[in-house]
Design an enzyme around this catalytic site. Structure first.
Site, PDB file in Angstrom:
ATOM      1  N   ALA A 196       0.845  -1.196   0.000  1.00  0.00           N
ATOM      2  CA  ALA A 196       0.000   0.000   0.000  1.00  0.00           C
ATOM      3  C   ALA A 196       0.879   1.244   0.000  1.00  0.00           C
ATOM      4  CB  ALA A 196      -0.912   0.000   1.224  1.00  0.00           C
ATOM      5  N   ASP A 197       0.790   2.030  -1.062  1.00  0.00           N
ATOM      6  CA  ASP A 197       1.578   3.263  -1.133  1.00  0.00           C
ATOM      7  C   ASP A 197       0.783   4.423  -0.523  1.00  0.00           C
ATOM      8  OD1 ASP A 197      -0.368   3.857  -3.006  1.00  0.00           O
ATOM      9  OD2 ASP A 197       0.981   3.737  -4.724  1.00  0.00           O
ATOM     10  N   SER A 198       1.375   5.599  -0.551  1.00  0.00           N
ATOM     11  CA  SER A 198       0.725   6.747   0.100  1.00  0.00           C
ATOM     12  C   SER A 198      -0.619   7.078  -0.558  1.00  0.00           C
ATOM     13  CB  SER A 198       1.638   7.965   0.085  1.00  0.00           C
ATOM     14  OG  SER A 198       2.037   8.264  -1.224  1.00  0.00           O
TER      15      SER A 198
ATOM     16  N   ALA B  72      -2.709   4.889  -1.859  1.00  0.00           N
ATOM     17  CA  ALA B  72      -3.655   3.894  -1.340  1.00  0.00           C
ATOM     18  C   ALA B  72      -4.109   4.282   0.064  1.00  0.00           C
ATOM     19  CB  ALA B  72      -3.021   2.501  -1.338  1.00  0.00           C
ATOM     20  N   LEU B  73      -3.184   4.795   0.865  1.00  0.00           N
ATOM     21  CA  LEU B  73      -3.540   5.194   2.236  1.00  0.00           C
ATOM     22  C   LEU B  73      -4.482   6.389   2.242  1.00  0.00           C
ATOM     23  CD1 LEU B  73      -0.228   4.708   4.221  1.00  0.00           C
ATOM     24  CD2 LEU B  73      -2.176   3.178   3.967  1.00  0.00           C
TER      25      LEU B  73
END
Length: 101
Positions: A53-55, A57-58
């Site tokens: 999960a990349d930024s 996705a967050l």
């Protein structure tokens, strides 16, 4: 039954406080949608890195949770400063439960 007492819809909280299992399920479901993986593959102890999960996705997760949880708690927000402290699924669950529990 309390006569004359009305609860405005926007401050009414559905049911009981959000439990840990419910919070975990909610976060798993939203994260699974965003990452296009099975919810059952998301362990509570998984970090965002573990899940890939990349930024972005967050940010999507935060928006999804805010939208979902604002129905339970008016104005529920995950602050940007708080987001930096959330390292994985367990942190997110703890945060949501602490805010709504």
């Amino acid at each position: 039954y309390c006569q004359g007492v009305t609860v405005p819809a926007e401050t009414h909280v559905e049911g009981s406080p959000l439990g840990r299992e419910e919070a975990l399920e909610l976060i798993r479901d939203r994260l699974a949608d965003i990452l296009e993986i099975e919810p059952s593959t998301i362990a509570e102890g998984a970090s965002w890195d573990d899940l890939g999960a990349d930024s972005l996705a967050l940010i999507e997760l935060v928006e999804a949770l805010e939208e979902e949880l604002s129905e339970r708690s008016v104005g529920f927000r995950i602050e940007d400063d708080d987001l930096e402290d959330l390292r994985g699924v367990r942190d997110a669950v703890d945060y949501v439960v602490a805010r709504l529990g």
